[in-house]
Every structure is written in C-alpha cells, then in structure tokens.
Scaffold this motif. Structure first.
Motif, PDB file in Angstrom:
ATOM      1  N   TYR A   3       5.704  -4.495  -4.645  1.00  0.00           N
ATOM      2  CA  TYR A   3       4.534  -4.254  -5.017  1.00  0.00           C
ATOM      3  C   TYR A   3       3.959  -5.196  -6.104  1.00  0.00           C
ATOM      4  O   TYR A   3       4.331  -5.202  -7.223  1.00  0.00           O
ATOM      5  CB  TYR A   3       4.454  -2.756  -5.507  1.00  0.00           C
ATOM      6  N   GLY A   4       2.919  -6.070  -5.530  1.00  0.00           N
ATOM      7  CA  GLY A   4       2.305  -7.188  -6.496  1.00  0.00           C
ATOM      8  C   GLY A   4       1.726  -6.603  -7.507  1.00  0.00           C
ATOM      9  O   GLY A   4       1.846  -6.980  -8.655  1.00  0.00           O
ATOM     10  N   MET A   5       0.676  -5.795  -7.098  1.00  0.00           N
ATOM     11  CA  MET A   5      -0.483  -5.561  -8.294  1.00  0.00           C
ATOM     12  C   MET A   5       0.106  -4.716  -9.326  1.00  0.00           C
ATOM     13  O   MET A   5      -0.321  -4.925 -10.226  1.00  0.00           O
ATOM     14  CB  MET A   5      -1.643  -4.585  -7.270  1.00  0.00           C
ATOM     15  N   THR A   6       1.226  -3.838  -8.961  1.00  0.00           N
ATOM     16  CA  THR A   6       1.716  -3.085 -10.184  1.00  0.00           C
ATOM     17  C   THR A   6       2.826  -3.670 -10.750  1.00  0.00           C
ATOM     18  O   THR A   6       3.577  -3.108 -11.477  1.00  0.00           O
ATOM     19  CB  THR A   6       2.057  -1.436  -9.544  1.00  0.00           C
ATOM     20  N   GLY A  30      -4.292  -3.040  -3.830  1.00  0.00           N
ATOM     21  CA  GLY A  30      -3.058  -3.780  -3.858  1.00  0.00           C
ATOM     22  C   GLY A  30      -3.493  -5.220  -4.402  1.00  0.00           C
ATOM     23  O   GLY A  30      -5.037  -5.107  -4.937  1.00  0.00           O
ATOM     24  N   CYS A  31      -2.953  -6.308  -4.481  1.00  0.00           N
ATOM     25  CA  CYS A  31      -3.419  -7.527  -5.143  1.00  0.00           C
ATOM     26  C   CYS A  31      -4.872  -7.887  -4.451  1.00  0.00           C
ATOM     27  O   CYS A  31      -5.573  -8.217  -5.037  1.00  0.00           O
ATOM     28  CB  CYS A  31      -2.392  -8.647  -4.920  1.00  0.00           C
ATOM     29  N   ALA A  32      -5.185  -7.614  -3.335  1.00  0.00           N
ATOM     30  CA  ALA A  32      -6.098  -8.070  -2.105  1.00  0.00           C
ATOM     31  C   ALA A  32      -7.270  -6.880  -2.622  1.00  0.00           C
ATOM     32  O   ALA A  32      -8.218  -7.071  -1.714  1.00  0.00           O
ATOM     33  CB  ALA A  32      -5.860  -8.182  -1.061  1.00  0.00           C
ATOM     34  N   GLY A  57      -1.303  -4.712   2.251  1.00  0.00           N
ATOM     35  CA  GLY A  57       0.041  -4.905   1.884  1.00  0.00           C
ATOM     36  C   GLY A  57       1.124  -4.077   2.130  1.00  0.00           C
ATOM     37  O   GLY A  57       0.679  -3.201   2.707  1.00  0.00           O
ATOM     38  N   ASP A  58       2.158  -4.549   1.772  1.00  0.00           N
ATOM     39  CA  ASP A  58       3.448  -3.542   2.305  1.00  0.00           C
ATOM     40  C   ASP A  58       3.425  -2.284   1.596  1.00  0.00           C
ATOM     41  O   ASP A  58       3.783  -1.218   2.353  1.00  0.00           O
ATOM     42  CB  ASP A  58       4.794  -4.241   2.335  1.00  0.00           C
ATOM     43  N   GLY A  59       3.154  -2.057   0.407  1.00  0.00           N
ATOM     44  CA  GLY A  59       3.167  -0.679  -0.092  1.00  0.00           C
ATOM     45  C   GLY A  59       2.159   0.054   0.455  1.00  0.00           C
ATOM     46  O   GLY A  59       2.335   1.332   0.978  1.00  0.00           O
ATOM     47  N   ASP A  60       0.725  -0.636   0.390  1.00  0.00           N
ATOM     48  CA  ASP A  60      -0.229   0.023   1.327  1.00  0.00           C
ATOM     49  C   ASP A  60      -0.085   0.508   2.589  1.00  0.00           C
ATOM     50  O   ASP A  60      -0.284   1.652   3.023  1.00  0.00           O
ATOM     51  CB  ASP A  60      -1.393  -0.924   1.227  1.00  0.00           C
ATOM     52  N   LEU A  61       0.645  -0.539   3.590  1.00  0.00           N
ATOM     53  CA  LEU A  61       0.881  -0.089   4.833  1.00  0.00           C
ATOM     54  C   LEU A  61       1.936   0.728   5.196  1.00  0.00           C
ATOM     55  O   LEU A  61       1.841   1.604   5.925  1.00  0.00           O
ATOM     56  CB  LEU A  61       0.677  -1.299   5.732  1.00  0.00           C
TER      57      LEU A  61
HETATM   58  C1  LIG Z   1      -2.875   6.909  -4.767  1.00  0.00           C
HETATM   59  C2  LIG Z   1      -2.492   5.532  -5.479  1.00  0.00           C
HETATM   60  N1  LIG Z   1      -1.206   5.553  -5.805  1.00  0.00           N
HETATM   61  C3  LIG Z   1      -0.636   4.291  -6.516  1.00  0.00           C
HETATM   62  C4  LIG Z   1      -1.535   3.559  -6.745  1.00  0.00           C
HETATM   63  C5  LIG Z   1      -1.147   2.291  -7.534  1.00  0.00           C
HETATM   64  N2  LIG Z   1      -0.991   1.128  -6.961  1.00  0.00           N
HETATM   65  C6  LIG Z   1      -1.930  -0.072  -6.795  1.00  0.00           C
HETATM   66  S1  LIG Z   1      -1.612  -1.250  -6.142  1.00  0.00           S
HETATM   67  C7  LIG Z   1       0.002  -0.735  -5.450  1.00  0.00           C
HETATM   68  C8  LIG Z   1       0.910  -1.229  -4.742  1.00  0.00           C
HETATM   69  C9  LIG Z   1       0.334  -2.378  -4.021  1.00  0.00           C
HETATM   70  O1  LIG Z   1       1.559  -3.132  -3.333  1.00  0.00           O
HETATM   71  P1  LIG Z   1       1.465  -3.943  -1.724  1.00  0.00           P
HETATM   72  O2  LIG Z   1       0.559  -2.870  -1.035  1.00  0.00           O
HETATM   73  O3  LIG Z   1       2.719  -4.265  -1.419  1.00  0.00           O
HETATM   74  O4  LIG Z   1       0.319  -4.816  -2.156  1.00  0.00           O
HETATM   75  P2  LIG Z   1       0.308  -6.260  -2.855  1.00  0.00           P
HETATM   76  O5  LIG Z   1      -0.241  -5.866  -4.375  1.00  0.00           O
HETATM   77  O6  LIG Z   1       1.701  -6.594  -3.178  1.00  0.00           O
HETATM   78  O7  LIG Z   1      -0.373  -7.264  -2.386  1.00  0.00           O
HETATM   79  C10 LIG Z   1       0.187   0.841  -6.144  1.00  0.00           C
HETATM   80  C11 LIG Z   1       1.315   1.267  -6.100  1.00  0.00           C
HETATM   81  C12 LIG Z   1      -2.984   3.624  -6.264  1.00  0.00           C
HETATM   82  N3  LIG Z   1      -4.048   2.840  -6.918  1.00  0.00           N
HETATM   83  N4  LIG Z   1      -3.436   4.875  -5.719  1.00  0.00           N
END
Ligand SMILES: Cc1ncc(C[n+]2csc(CCOP(=O)(O)OP(=O)(O)O)c2C)c(N)n1
Lengths: 351, 250
Positions: B125-128, B51-53, B93-97
């Motif tokens: 999803y910040g990073m993407t 994610g972004c972090a 992050g929220d996608g991660d967790l």
């Molecule tokens: C298995 C896998 N699926 C998808 C990705 C692509 N990906 C990278 S970061 C991310 C979302 C992160 O979002 P979040 O957890 O909310 O963190 P934020 O970036 O908002 O801090 C995704 C889908 C990946 N790296 N690995």
C-alpha cells in the motif's frame, strides 16, 4: 397496449417509484435484491430495457451505488433502491456523491433493524437518512411518501431536485408502501433533458472535466464545505414540504411521517368523530425539516403527540421546532411494529 | 525545428506527487501515448483510484473521475453502460483492486464489461506508507508485516491475472514489467492492445504491471526495478494469461 399511453396504473410502491423514475427520465438503475424491495430490481429489469435505459443487478449494494455514481458522473439520471441493511452499505457511496456534488436518487424501503432485523415496515432509518448517513459534513434531501401515489410523485420530483442542486436525494419509504397496491396517476414523461456541462462525456471541444471530493491544499476543503453549506441553506429556504390536517382548530397536534402519518390520520379521524379536537402535521421533506411550519403550529397548540415506527427519532426535530414549550408526548413501535389507528387513538385519549 | 520527442497531449503539465523511481509516472505516460496514438483523447473517460494515483485527474488531459477506494470497476461500469461509444478505463493499485475492491473487479470481469483496467502491482500500500498488500510477497517486510509476510499467519498473495483468467467474460489479461526499455515497450503494446480491444467492443481486459515502489521498499530506484524483475516475477510471472481473440485461435 403501450404503457406510455396509460394514464392510470395499479401498482405497488416499488413499481410506482420505478415508474416515477422512468417518467422523470431515469435511464440507469443498479440494485441488489433485499426484502421488502425485491420487486424494484425485478420490475426495473423489465422496464429499463423497454425504455432504452440500463438495468444492472450488481454484486452488492456497494457496487450498485458506485455504478450509479458512474452513470451520474456521465450525466445520466440514475438511481438505486434498497432496504435498510443495503442502505447502510451504500453510505460511503452516498457520501462521495454528496462530496462530488453528483445528482442521484436512492430509494430506501425501510425495514426493521438494527442488524438483519426483520422484513416488516419500519421508520428506523430516520436518523441515518436525515443526518447525512455516511462520513463527512453533508446533507441529502429526504422525501417521505405516505402512499403509493406519493412515492410515484416524490420519486419523479426527486430527480428534478437532485439535478437542480446536484445532490443525492433519498426517498424514505418502508416495507408497507413497497408492497401495497394502489392506483397511480402518472405525470408527463420527461424527454430531452438538458445537457450537464460538468458531466464526464469525453472532452471533445472543451477542457477536460474532473469529478472529485478530494481537496488536499490547506483550506480548500473548508471552502468546498462552505459552498455545500450555502447550497443546503438554499434548499432549506426553498424545498420544505409538509401537510396539515384539521390544524385550524385543535387541542392536540399529532406529528407523524410516511406510512405512520397515514395511520395517524385515521386515528385523528376517529377522534374528530368523537369531537376530540386533534390535528395532524406531516413533514414530507424530512430534510429539510419543516421547522417553521411546525413551530407556528406548536405555538397555537399546547400538546404534541409524535407517532413513529421507531423508538423516537423524528421527535428530536419536533423538539427543535417546539420553541414555546408545548408538551411533547411520544408513541412509537420499533422493530417492524405497525400501529393500528385504534392504538394511536388510545394514545390520543390518554393525553 | 521539427520536434522528435514531446510530452503526449494526453498528459497535463502538472508536476506529479510521485516519489523518485516510482512506476506510476512511467505507466501514466504509456497510457497517454497510447491514447494519443489511437486518437481517442476526446472520448476517453478514466477513473482514478484511492492510492498514490488518486490525483490522476490532475495528470491526465481528459475526463477523469475520482472513485471510492476499490470501486473503480463499478464506477466505470456505470459510465461505460450509459456512454458505450466512449473509451473507459480504470487505473488501480493492488490494495484498491485486489483487497477492498475484489468484488468489484471480479464481477466487472465476469460481466465482461467492455472496459480496460490498468492494474499497478507494487506489492504494498503505497499511499498509506507501505503496509502489507494482497500482493505482498511471502517473506516481504512491510509496516504491518515487520517480521516478513508469513503465509501461515498473513495468508498468501493474490495473483489477479491467474484468478481472472478463469472467467469467461474476460477477453485479455497480460502481466508485464517496466524494468527495461524493452519491457516498457512491451507494456505499452499490451496497453494499446487492451484499448484496441475495447474500441472493437471485445470486452474486458486488464493489464497488470509490476511496478517499483522504492520509497516503501526502502531501496534505490535501480534496486527496486531489479527487484520487480528478479523477485516479484517469481510469484507474478509475466505473460499473457488470456487472449480470447488471439489470431489463429478464434
Ligand atoms: C474505505 C477506505 N479505506 C482505506 C483508505 C485508506 N487508503 C488510502 S490509499 C490505500 C491503499 C492504496 O494502496 P494501493 O491500492 O496498493 O495503491 P498505491 O498507493 O500503492 O498506488 C488505503 C488503504 C481509504 N481511503 N478508504
């Protein structure tokens, strides 16, 4: 009686592999039930606490391999075991282990596939094991035992190789080895393993360590991949293992690995009794594959019969090794089929 | 001259990749301050998310490992179980967790792993680059909900604190904001309490922080901070969702 005192044990392949791990100093096991390796987590749930180690029944194979990632990152000898569908789920984690250069041992008691397949012995995961398995340009060392003693020995060895090269090591066995019981002679138990300087243990008295496989700056990942490649070349030079039977005087060479090699040796014995000159070549390391050893034999013999419990996967490596146009024949049983020695002997006779 | 304010030792001098107005920087700093204050920098091990972090190991001045997307709680479990006297936290992050890593967080919580989870809820999803997250609000537009999140079509947001509060393995859950200095201090107190619980072997804790993402929300930083307080809190009310060891209770 204290287990440690006993030099010889009667164990099935799961238990033998577990004891090999314990004697190699493994202190962390995480796994998830799947037939035919259920005995593995069951056995470890009792043995790990006895050995001052950690056992965790994870919520999935994905979680199990990532727990292993964590324990390995913390510098501890760590392992997981599973069978084919579960190994598929671990592939992302194995790729991360490879990228992060973390040592870990993964046991695959191969069952029939694809999909849910069946629960009988198979060698259908040869490609998956030897070609990387997960995403990215990487290799894992792959060890293929052919009996219960050897799964003990190779699991024991796997931990040393994993640490020496900072690489995930796969022991590719099958449902047969997992479940049959045979006597096992144990090795010296490893204690006081050396500290790992790179491990995450808290940065007391040193700069912080980090573990990563992400290299975003242009060219840095390429440099990292070249570094991995040098390591892989070194493993190819130093760690190839194989065995030959009756290879001095032969008209036909059978090439087979694991359980299938054991059955093939029986077929070779039948042939020899009937004065048919057949030899057996058995790769023990599937990666690095013993190309040179096999190549030399292929030069001597005009005909090779590859026998596998799949539709023909190792045969591709045999073809790479065969530089002098020996004729290659194949006999395989997919979907959990296990050939008998007589069946293989019939194939030998046909050639 | 005596310094009255300085960068925590637990942060490096590296420049972060975070966008202006992003909450990650504030949250990193709060964690670093807490770790300094508790004197645990040299025995802390963290997991960075995908994610972004993802580059958190460049920003924290202690041992940090990368994890596969969502697997932080499993990796942290492995680390903490073999090094039980170290302080282990995941940063997610929220996608991660709450999407790809839902199984890992629920089961780490159910096992009562003695770890701390810092959960950054920015509703996308910040990073993407701003797709729908499991925490995206009904009606919120993202790059994959161009007409707004329609619960009848995309489903409803997941409330992590509420969800985990039913699990017996959990010791402490709190949802906080970082929109005002007072709330930033409140968040810091929550983070500190979570780390103290871990030091005292009290088990699993998670701090969910509503965090602005002005870039993907297409807002100015000040609008984004306001949005966390005025809009996000309607779906994600701040507060303590569980405190097993609250004085007077146990
Ligand atoms: C298995 C896998 N699926 C998808 C990705 C692509 N990906 C990278 S970061 C991310 C979302 C992160 O979002 P979040 O957890 O909310 O963190 P934020 O970036 O908002 O801090 C995704 C889908 C990946 N790296 N690995």
């Amino acid at each position: 009686m204290d287990k440690k005192e006993i030099k010889k044990l009667l164990l099935n392949g799961c238990e033998a592999s577990a004891e090999g791990a314990i004697d190699a100093g493994c202190k962390f096991y995480a796994g998830y039930p799947i037939t035919p390796q259920n005995r593995f987590p069951e056995y470890m749930s009792r043995r790990m606490p006895e050995e001052g180690g950690i056992f965790i029944q994870a919520e999935s194979e994905i979680s199990a391999i990532n727990m292993v990632f964590g324990a390995a990152a913390a510098g501890v000898r760590a392992m997981t075991s599973s069978s084919s569908p579960g190994i598929s789920l671990k592939q992302e984690g194995i790729s991360y282990l490879a990228g992060c250069e973390l040592p870990a041992v993964i046991i695959n008691m191969n069952r029939g596939g694809p999909g849910l397949g069946d629960v009988t012995p198979s060698q259908s995961d040869y490609f998956q094991s030897t070609r990387g398995g997960g995403h990215g340009d990487y290799r894992t060392i792959v060890l293929a035992p052919w009996n219960v003693q050897e799964i003990y020995d190779l699991t024991y060895l796997a931990f040393d190789l994993a640490d020496r090269y900072r690489i995930p090591v796969i022991v590719l066995a099958d449902g047969m080895i997992a479940q049959i019981m045979e006597p096992v002679k144990r090795k010296k138990k490893k204690e006081n393993l050396p500290q790992k300087k790179w491990a995450l243990t808290g940065c007391k008295g040193r700069k912080p360590n980090s573990i990563k496989s992400l290299f975003l700056k242009p060219g840095v990942l390429e440099t990292h991949n070249w570094k991995l490649a040098r390591k892989y070349r070194k493993i190819e030079e130093k760690e190839v293992r194989s065995e030959c039977y009756f290879c001095d005087d032969m008209d036909l060479l059978v090439v087979s690995f694991g359980t299938c090699a054991r059955i093939s040796l029986e077929a070779v014995n039948i042939a020899r009794e009937k004065k048919i000159k057949v030899g057996l070549f058995r790769p023990i390391t599937l990666w690095p594959f013993p190309y040179e050893e096999l190549s030399k034999l292929a030069e001597k013999v005009g005909k090779i019969l590859v026998v596998e419990m799949n539709l023909g996967q190792m045969i591709e490596d045999v073809k790479i090794a065969n530089k002098n146009n020996a004729r290659i024949f194949f006999y395989g049983r997919p979907g959990g089929g296990v050939p008998t020695p007589e069946e293989i002997f019939k194939e030998i006779k046909k050639i | 001259m005596k310094p009255v304010y300085k960068k925590p030792e637990s942060l490096t001098d590296n420049i972060t990749i975070y966008c202006p107005g992003c909450g990650h920087g504030i949250i990193h700093r709060l964690i670093a301050e807490v770790i300094d204050e508790l004197g645990i920098r040299e025995k802390t091990i963290a997991t960075a998310p995908v994610g972004c972090a993802v580059l958190a190991y460049d920003y924290f001045n202690f041992d940090v490992t990368e994890t596969a997307h969502g697997r932080g709680p499993a990796v942290a479990t492995g680390i903490k179980r073999v090094l039980p006297d170290r302080i282990v936290f995941t940063y997610q992050g929220d996608g991660d967790l709450a999407a790809i890593g839902t199984a890992e967080i629920v089961h780490a919580a159910a096992r009562g792993e003695n770890i701390t989870v810092i959960f950054v809820n920015n509703a996308v999803y910040g990073m993407t680059k701003g797709q729908m997250a499991p925490t995206t609000l009904p009606g919120q537009t993202t790059t994959t909900t161009p007409y707004g999140r329609d619960p009848s079509y995309h489903g409803y947001p997941i409330r992590v604190c509420e969800l985990l509060s039913t699990l017996e393995g959990v010791s402490y859950l709190e949802r906080t904001l970082i929109d005002t200095p007072a709330n930033i201090l409140k968040t810091k107190r929550a983070i500190k309490k979570a780390f103290i619980y871990q030091i005292e072997n009290k088990g699993f804790s998670l701090i969910e922080i509503l965090s602005p993402c002005p870039t993907n929300w297409k807002m100015t930083p000040s609008q984004a901070f306001k949005w966390t307080a005025e809009v996000m809190t309607k779906i994600f009310p701040p507060g303590i969702y569980k405190d097993k060891y609250k004085k007077g209770e146990k």
